[in-house]
Scaffold this motif. Structure first.
Motif, PDB file in Angstrom:
ATOM      1  N   TYR A 151       0.820  -1.216   0.000  1.00  0.00           N
ATOM      2  CA  TYR A 151       0.000   0.000   0.000  1.00  0.00           C
ATOM      3  C   TYR A 151       0.853   1.263   0.000  1.00  0.00           C
ATOM      4  O   TYR A 151       0.431   2.313  -0.475  1.00  0.00           O
ATOM      5  CB  TYR A 151      -0.936   0.001   1.215  1.00  0.00           C
ATOM      6  CG  TYR A 151      -0.219   0.195   2.536  1.00  0.00           C
ATOM      7  CD1 TYR A 151       0.036   1.462   3.043  1.00  0.00           C
ATOM      8  CD2 TYR A 151       0.227  -0.904   3.265  1.00  0.00           C
ATOM      9  CE1 TYR A 151       0.700   1.627   4.251  1.00  0.00           C
ATOM     10  CE2 TYR A 151       0.893  -0.742   4.458  1.00  0.00           C
ATOM     11  CZ  TYR A 151       1.119   0.529   4.952  1.00  0.00           C
ATOM     12  OH  TYR A 151       1.790   0.699   6.134  1.00  0.00           O
ATOM     13  N   SER A 152       2.087   1.160   0.520  1.00  0.00           N
ATOM     14  CA  SER A 152       2.971   2.325   0.583  1.00  0.00           C
ATOM     15  C   SER A 152       3.780   2.513  -0.697  1.00  0.00           C
ATOM     16  O   SER A 152       4.565   3.445  -0.809  1.00  0.00           O
ATOM     17  CB  SER A 152       3.913   2.202   1.775  1.00  0.00           C
ATOM     18  OG  SER A 152       4.692   1.017   1.678  1.00  0.00           O
ATOM     19  N   GLY A 153       3.597   1.590  -1.653  1.00  0.00           N
ATOM     20  CA  GLY A 153       4.282   1.709  -2.932  1.00  0.00           C
ATOM     21  C   GLY A 153       5.581   0.943  -3.028  1.00  0.00           C
ATOM     22  O   GLY A 153       6.234   0.956  -4.080  1.00  0.00           O
ATOM     23  N   ASN A 154       5.988   0.257  -1.954  1.00  0.00           N
ATOM     24  CA  ASN A 154       7.206  -0.550  -2.001  1.00  0.00           C
ATOM     25  C   ASN A 154       6.948  -1.816  -2.810  1.00  0.00           C
ATOM     26  O   ASN A 154       5.926  -2.482  -2.643  1.00  0.00           O
ATOM     27  CB  ASN A 154       7.653  -0.936  -0.591  1.00  0.00           C
ATOM     28  CG  ASN A 154       8.122   0.259   0.201  1.00  0.00           C
ATOM     29  OD1 ASN A 154       8.766   1.161  -0.335  1.00  0.00           O
ATOM     30  ND2 ASN A 154       7.798   0.294   1.490  1.00  0.00           N
ATOM     31  N   GLN A 155       7.884  -2.138  -3.676  1.00  0.00           N
ATOM     32  CA  GLN A 155       7.749  -3.339  -4.506  1.00  0.00           C
ATOM     33  C   GLN A 155       8.619  -4.454  -3.964  1.00  0.00           C
ATOM     34  O   GLN A 155       9.747  -4.229  -3.538  1.00  0.00           O
ATOM     35  CB  GLN A 155       8.126  -3.046  -5.961  1.00  0.00           C
ATOM     36  CG  GLN A 155       7.746  -4.174  -6.917  1.00  0.00           C
ATOM     37  CD  GLN A 155       8.049  -3.848  -8.362  1.00  0.00           C
ATOM     38  OE1 GLN A 155       9.206  -3.789  -8.750  1.00  0.00           O
ATOM     39  NE2 GLN A 155       7.008  -3.638  -9.154  1.00  0.00           N
ATOM     40  N   GLY A 156       8.087  -5.631  -3.970  1.00  0.00           N
ATOM     41  CA  GLY A 156       8.842  -6.781  -3.484  1.00  0.00           C
ATOM     42  C   GLY A 156       8.387  -8.055  -4.158  1.00  0.00           C
ATOM     43  O   GLY A 156       7.687  -8.033  -5.169  1.00  0.00           O
ATOM     44  N   ILE A 157       8.780  -9.173  -3.596  1.00  0.00           N
ATOM     45  CA  ILE A 157       8.429 -10.489  -4.122  1.00  0.00           C
ATOM     46  C   ILE A 157       7.834 -11.316  -2.991  1.00  0.00           C
ATOM     47  O   ILE A 157       8.362 -11.326  -1.878  1.00  0.00           O
ATOM     48  CB  ILE A 157       9.663 -11.184  -4.717  1.00  0.00           C
ATOM     49  CG1 ILE A 157      10.074 -10.490  -6.021  1.00  0.00           C
ATOM     50  CG2 ILE A 157       9.412 -12.664  -4.953  1.00  0.00           C
ATOM     51  CD1 ILE A 157      11.367 -11.004  -6.605  1.00  0.00           C
ATOM     52  N   LYS A 158       6.735 -11.987  -3.275  1.00  0.00           N
ATOM     53  CA  LYS A 158       6.112 -12.865  -2.289  1.00  0.00           C
ATOM     54  C   LYS A 158       5.483 -14.047  -3.009  1.00  0.00           C
ATOM     55  O   LYS A 158       5.314 -14.032  -4.234  1.00  0.00           O
ATOM     56  CB  LYS A 158       5.060 -12.113  -1.478  1.00  0.00           C
ATOM     57  CG  LYS A 158       3.805 -11.770  -2.253  1.00  0.00           C
ATOM     58  CD  LYS A 158       2.733 -11.244  -1.318  1.00  0.00           C
ATOM     59  CE  LYS A 158       1.420 -10.995  -2.046  1.00  0.00           C
ATOM     60  NZ  LYS A 158       0.836 -12.224  -2.612  1.00  0.00           N
TER      61      LYS A 158
END
Length: 320
Positions: A151-158
């Motif tokens: 929601y804060s715009g951080n991109q990651g992998i899950k």
């Protein structure tokens, strides 16, 4: 893509359930081989202090085939696989008048391109960047991971929870008639609450820090049932897979907040129940994690406040 800039997103348990004092209690778990199947038996005490039980067969071939190779995401392994794909591609499709050298260090792919023609070198770098992105997406898909934006715009992998749940539905269809026979009143809320009690009473296994766990704590639905334990996102994935097996036409969503995940289901809200609305559908929220026993429309105080403040991400599981 620089893998050292990627955050690994998973879900872990919030410990604040101060609104609800009833705690999950699984009184019996047993699995026994029956020919080509395994018989699973569960007993638990529900939110109303009533004894509940369920018993179902799962084919052995399903238990030990689908997602058997699912593993935690390893940045170095991913980068090595993508590097090899790049090398193979350019070995089979060489670019004239340029030399490409690929290496991998600390999860980052290093590309060195040389040649006498600057335009060809620059074009080669652009082609490599495009292919690296393509091979990255391919690697993630093959290993049931995906890019995720918080929601804060951080991109990651899950882990790709929705896809894993969707592909687990067929494996769980043998449970459908068992549950519908127990919950004799074919009421969506009664079915959801029965499943919530069942999943909440499965022992909880704490997930490591999302910055270091790399999905190591996640168990696909059949693995969770086999091991009789699971973390927050594993329990949520099992729950929505069961709901989809039971009610294929209902809309479901996973809602992610920092350090936790719940799900929502498309039913009319009652008595100011917490909801989220996405793309025109309003979802009543529920938390399958445990150890607090909570029905649909009940959340812990911390979880509820965070979601009502809008600090969540959502992934939908549309109706079939």
């Amino acid at each position: 893509m620089k893998f050292n800039e990627i955050l690994i997103f998973s879900a872990v348990l919030f410990t604040t359930f101060s609104n609800y004092n009833a705690h999950a209690e699984q009184t019996l778990f047993n699995k026994k081989k029956r020919g080509d199947d395994y018989l699973f038996t569960y007993h638990w005490q529900d939110i109303n202090q009533q004894k509940q039980s369920i018993e179902f067969l799962l084919p052995k071939k399903n238990l030990f085939s689908r997602f058997r190779s699912f593993k935690s995401y390893k940045r170095n392994m991913a980068a090595e696989s993508i590097k090899l794909s790049l090398k193979k591609h350019f070995r089979d499709n060489p670019i004239a008048d340029v030399q490409l050298i690929f290496s991998q260090q600390s999860g980052n792919i290093q590309t060195k391109i040389s040649g006498k023609n600057n335009e060809k070198v620059n074009n080669a770098y652009q082609q490599v960047a495009k292919l690296e992105q393509q091979f990255t997406q391919q690697y993630l898909h093959e290993n049931y991971y995906h890019l995720f934006t918080s929601y804060s715009g951080n991109q990651g992998i899950k882990p790709d929870h929705i896809r894993i749940a969707n592909e687990s539905v067929d494996d769980l269809k043998t449970i459908k008639p068992v549950i519908l026979d127990i919950v004799t009143v074919k009421n969506i809320r009664k079915v959801v609450n029965f499943i919530l009690g069942f999943v909440q009473t499965i022992p909880y296994e704490t997930l490591q820090s999302r910055a270091t766990s790399s999905g190591a704590g996640f168990s696909p639905p059949l693995r969770l049932l086999w091991e009789n334990k699971g973390d927050c996102d594993s329990k949520a994935t099992l729950t929505i897979a069961l709901l989809r097996a039971l009610m294929p036409r209902i809309k479901i969503a996973l809602i992610f907040i920092d350090n936790h995940a719940v799900f929502g289901i498309d039913v009319p809200a009652e008595n100011n129940e917490p909801t989220v609305t996405f793309e025109g559908t309003t979802y009543v929220l529920a938390d399958p994690t445990g150890p607090a026993l909570m029905n649909i429309g009940q959340l812990g105080v911390t979880t509820k406040n965070i979601i009502l403040s809008g600090n969540y991400s959502i992934e939908t599981f549309g109706a079939l």
